[in-house]
Design a protein around this motif. Structure first.
Motif, PDB file in Angstrom:
ATOM      1  N   MET A   1      13.587  11.295  65.655  1.00  0.00           N
ATOM      2  CA  MET A   1      12.332  10.300  65.798  1.00  0.00           C
ATOM      3  C   MET A   1      12.620   8.421  66.242  1.00  0.00           C
ATOM      4  O   MET A   1      13.456   8.187  65.556  1.00  0.00           O
ATOM      5  CB  MET A   1      10.734  10.569  64.899  1.00  0.00           C
ATOM      6  N   THR A   2      11.858   7.779  67.164  1.00  0.00           N
ATOM      7  CA  THR A   2      11.704   6.808  67.297  1.00  0.00           C
ATOM      8  C   THR A   2      10.448   6.276  67.032  1.00  0.00           C
ATOM      9  O   THR A   2       9.984   6.688  67.641  1.00  0.00           O
ATOM     10  CB  THR A   2      12.527   6.038  68.821  1.00  0.00           C
ATOM     11  N   SER A   3      11.050   5.156  66.347  1.00  0.00           N
ATOM     12  CA  SER A   3       9.105   4.233  66.509  1.00  0.00           C
ATOM     13  C   SER A   3       9.301   2.726  66.040  1.00  0.00           C
ATOM     14  O   SER A   3       9.513   2.879  64.823  1.00  0.00           O
ATOM     15  CB  SER A   3       8.629   5.168  65.870  1.00  0.00           C
ATOM     16  N   GLY A   4       9.185   2.026  66.682  1.00  0.00           N
ATOM     17  CA  GLY A   4       9.079   0.243  66.142  1.00  0.00           C
ATOM     18  C   GLY A   4      10.411   0.088  65.797  1.00  0.00           C
ATOM     19  O   GLY A   4      10.573  -0.321  64.607  1.00  0.00           O
ATOM     20  N   GLY A   5      11.357   0.185  66.563  1.00  0.00           N
ATOM     21  CA  GLY A   5      12.586  -0.069  66.339  1.00  0.00           C
ATOM     22  C   GLY A   5      13.754   0.495  65.001  1.00  0.00           C
ATOM     23  O   GLY A   5      14.535   0.100  64.647  1.00  0.00           O
TER      24      GLY A   5
END
Ligand code: FAD
Length: 142
Positions: free
Chosen positions: A42-46
């Motif tokens: 998962m990716t989120s906010g860098g």
């Protein structure tokens, strides 16, 4: 067969766009399929949050490559289980979820959770470092 499962968070080392993540996901998926590794990225906010699972030797091979990858930094292992009974994601050779682009309401709290986990781990890391330094100082004084 016992399953090894590693969960970690890390931070993008440089800005990564959708195309970068998509090519990373594709090569990861091929490699993982060959090694019988499954999981989710998962990716989120860098930030990255990844769960890897599979035979211990395979997970160790993949994880050692991931650790050395210059595309991310500040990698923090959240947990490493050596003998999980079952896989959590048996059908995903590496499912990628961009939480910043996700609109499904069930996924939205995950963004805040991943950031909170990362911040908490950094704090623990700093506190552990401070304890070590204090003990070293104490030893040098005695
Ligand atoms: P290549 O893809 O050809 O890579 C060779 C080397 O170049 C590696 O050291 C790699 O780190 C580096 N590299 C490749 N592309 C770039 C780029 N665009 N910018 C900078 N350096 C680059 N791999 C998996 O097999 N399974 C996974 O589940 C997995 N998850 C990952 C999760 C994250 C957050 C990151 C950052 C990487 C992940 N990778 C994963 C990739 C992994 O780190 C290795 O790049 C990959 O396993 C090596 O693949 P390869 O042998 O085909 O070599």
């Amino acid at each position: 067969m016992a399953i090894k499962r590693i969960k970690y968070v890390s931070r993008f080392a440089q800005p990564l766009g959708a195309d970068d993540i998509s090519s990373l996901a594709q090569s990861s998926s091929w490699n993982n399929l060959e090694l019988d590794v499954t999981g989710v990225l998962m990716t989120s906010g860098g930030l990255f949050f990844q769960i890897l699972e599979g035979p211990a030797e395979s997970v160790d091979i993949v994880f050692s490559r991931i650790v050395a990858d210059p595309r991310h930094t500040d990698l923090l292992i959240l947990s490493s289980e050596d003998s999980a009974a079952d896989r959590l994601f048996p059908d995903w050779s590496m499912k990628t979820l961009d939480l910043d682009a996700a609109s499904h309401v069930r996924l939205l709290p995950l963004k805040a959770l991943i950031k909170a986990v990362f911040d908490q781990q950094r704090l623990l890391d700093n506190m552990t470092w401070a304890i070590e330094r204090s003990l070293q100082y104490e030893m040098s004084e005695t």
